[in-house]
Design a protein around this motif. Structure first.
Motif, PDB file in Angstrom:
ATOM      1  N   SER A 162      22.237  20.011 -19.985  1.00 49.96           N
ATOM      2  CA  SER A 162      23.014  21.204 -19.635  1.00 49.96           C
ATOM      3  C   SER A 162      22.365  22.444 -20.225  1.00 49.96           C
ATOM      4  O   SER A 162      21.711  22.395 -21.279  1.00 49.96           O
TER       5      SER A 162
ATOM      6  N   GLU B 184      23.900  24.824 -21.628  1.00 48.35           N
ATOM      7  CA  GLU B 184      24.561  25.104 -22.892  1.00 48.35           C
ATOM      8  C   GLU B 184      23.889  24.348 -24.045  1.00 48.35           C
ATOM      9  O   GLU B 184      23.672  24.909 -25.135  1.00 48.35           O
TER      10      GLU B 184
ATOM     11  N   GLN C 165      21.739  26.017 -27.113  1.00 47.58           N
ATOM     12  CA  GLN C 165      22.063  25.737 -28.516  1.00 47.58           C
ATOM     13  C   GLN C 165      20.795  25.441 -29.309  1.00 47.58           C
ATOM     14  O   GLN C 165      20.585  25.995 -30.399  1.00 47.58           O
TER      15      GLN C 165
END
Length: 542
Positions: free
Chosen positions: A243, A245, A249
């Motif tokens: 992903s 996200e 990160q």
């Protein structure tokens, strides 16, 4: 008067040359100007110089030799790394695995069967002595005359690399090649850092790893942290289905310097294991340099560069560079040349074979091979001729719709196939197809159906899978398996002439496509006819 600026600082000689000019221009005393130049030179020498890695990454675009240029060399061998540097590669990728007795050897796979003469066994359960017995064998992939070479330890490979004089436009010592090194197993990670740190190679090496080196997305823990603490530049690559996200990160950590995204292609476009352009654009916007792999073709580099990708992991940097090779195929060498790219890169059963000076198309499906070396002569602006010989080795096609072909005039080097396998999304995919059709039943350029042996020139328009007949000829005598079919394609800015099997067309006034890329293919499956061989390919300007 401004002081000249250089990325590596002023040399003493340069400073003194500047002094002479300053003395004359400003009317300063020689003692004053000499003292000032010495002061400036000393200050420049004290400034930190950019490392090899920093110099390499400062380029607008940079290319790394994937597996030591595995499209033309036996992958992850000292020989491959050396040959890539000799052909001008500024950086090479090295994968290492750990033997049962704790030695680091250059290998991508743990299993020995894909790339060596040993068809059983694993690096992780073999001692170094046992790993040294088989040879790296890529002959099925690269041609029968590809050398058989030994598996090497990382130490041995580094010794070869550092002693190699670079070729191409760089003319540097192999010690200036940047090394992207990955430990493919967790046991090898601390050993890799220990070895490279002991050799003081932080300025020359990028540590490569999947995600954070432990499969996660925490950039402050795992192998990524230890690599950064040891002073190395880091590159983390991702799965296509990770992903955004999670990637963001990991990318937010100061331990992460660069990000990697995957691209794999077939004749009909990118595979499901490739990351989408939309996600890649998002990752680029995170602000860290992005590298895409695998970059086999020039169009792939052009496409991803347009998105903002800066780095390209390529199995053939020489081909991407645009530098020229011999304009003839030299098939008698029995080795794949730069720019000879099959549509399916990894599956050996879908690769042509070299046999007795011929390139033999035996694939189960219509996956043509790019004849990249010809692009040197078949360029857009000039008139040229392609002479060739084809032969069905065992049997002619057994249906009325199958044939062998040369596709030419294409504007990019993307993979090419016929009908449903043609990538109709490619806006630059148009060109011509010279089809040699035994026992055909076809429509000609006048809308009439013809049966029997024919030779056709067809046009494939960009964004379409339809084939438009431009001319249809009868050969002088029937096609026979095991007998040569000789042909010639004459391309001028205003027309095309085909001359095949004793049948010659009048000039065909079609100027739609004049790109430099040529492909060889066989539009038939293995169940309906024999293998098709190409030989004696010669191109020249007219």
């Amino acid at each position: 008067m401004s002081i000249p600026q250089h990325s590596h600082g002023l040399s003493r000689r340069t400073a003194l040359r500047w002094v002479a000019g300053a003395t004359t221009t400003l009317g300063l005393s020689a003692a004053t100007t000499t003292a000032y130049a010495e002061e400036q030179n000393h200050a420049a020498e004290e400034q930190p110089q950019p490392t090899l890695v920093e110099q390499f990454l400062s380029q607008e675009q940079f290319v790394i030799a994937h597996r030591g240029a595995g499209d033309v060399n036996p992958e992850h061998s000292a020989y491959a790394y050396q040959q890539a540097i000799l052909k001008g590669a500024q950086a090479v990728e090295i994968s290492v695995r750990t033997t049962a007795d704790g030695e680091l050897v250059c290998m991508h796979d743990n299993a020995l069967r894909r790339t060596t003469t040993e068809k059983t066994g694993y690096v992780s359960t073999s001692t170094l002595a046992e790993v040294k017995r088989p040879l790296i064998d890529m002959r099925d992939f690269l041609g029968p005359n590809t050398p058989l070479v030994h598996i090497t330890t990382l130490e041995e490979a580094l010794g070869v690399i550092l002693a190699t004089e670079a070729g191409g436009p760089y003319q540097s010592v192999g010690g200036s090649a940047v090394l992207f090194i990955e430990a493919k197993d967790s046991a090898g990670q601390p050993k890799l850092l220990e070895l490279l740190t002991a050799r003081g190679m932080q300025d020359q090496v990028v540590i490569k790893m999947f995600r954070n080196g432990k499969g996660g997305f925490d950039g402050d823990n795992g192998f990524i942290r230890y690599a950064k603490e040891a002073g190395f530049t880091t590159w983390c690559y991702f799965d296509a289905h990770d992903s955004f996200e999670d990637i963001a990160q990991l990318a937010s950590s100061d331990n992460v310097d660069m990000l990697g995204v995957p691209f794999f292609e077939t004749v009909i476009g990118r595979t499901e294991d490739s990351m989408s352009d939309e996600k890649i654009s998002q990752i680029i916007n995170l602000g860290k340099p992005v590298i895409v792999w695998e970059t086999h073709r020039r169009w792939v580099q052009e496409h991803f560069a347009s998105l903002g990708v800066r780095g390209f992991m390529s199995p053939d940097p020489f081909w991407l560079s645009g530098r020229t090779t011999s304009p003839n195929l030299a098939l008698e060498q029995g080795r794949r040349l730069h720019g000879m790219l099959p549509a399916g890169q990894q599956d050996v059963v879908n690769l042509p074979r070299w046999e007795n000076g011929e390139l033999v198309h035996q694939q189960a499906y219509d996956d043509s091979i790019l004849l990249g070396p010809l692009a040197h002569r078949t360029s857009t602006a000039d008139s040229y001729v392609i002479n060739f010989t084809m032969q069905w080795k065992d049997a002619l096609p057994t249906t009325t719709w199958q044939y062998g072909y040369l596709a030419f005039g294409r504007e990019d080097d993307s993979a090419f196939g016929i009908a449903a396998k043609f990538d109709t999304t490619n806006p630059r995919g148009g060109g011509y197809v010279l089809a040699i059709r035994p026992g055909a039943s076809v429509m000609d350029e006048n809308g009439s159906y013809l049966s029997g042996d024919v030779v056709q020139l067809l046009r494939v328009d960009a964004g379409s899978s339809d084939l438009t007949p431009l001319v249809t000829l009868r050969p002088r005598k029937p096609f026979v398996a095991g007998e040569d079919i000789r042909g010639k394609i004459i391309v001028r800015p205003s027309n095309i002439i085909i001359d095949v099997a004793g049948a010659r067309s009048t000039p065909i006034a079609d100027t739609s496509y004049r790109g430099p890329y040529v492909h060889f293919g066989r539009y038939q499956d293995a169940a309906h006819g024999g293998a098709l061989a190409l030989s004696n390919v010669v191109t020249y300007k007219i």
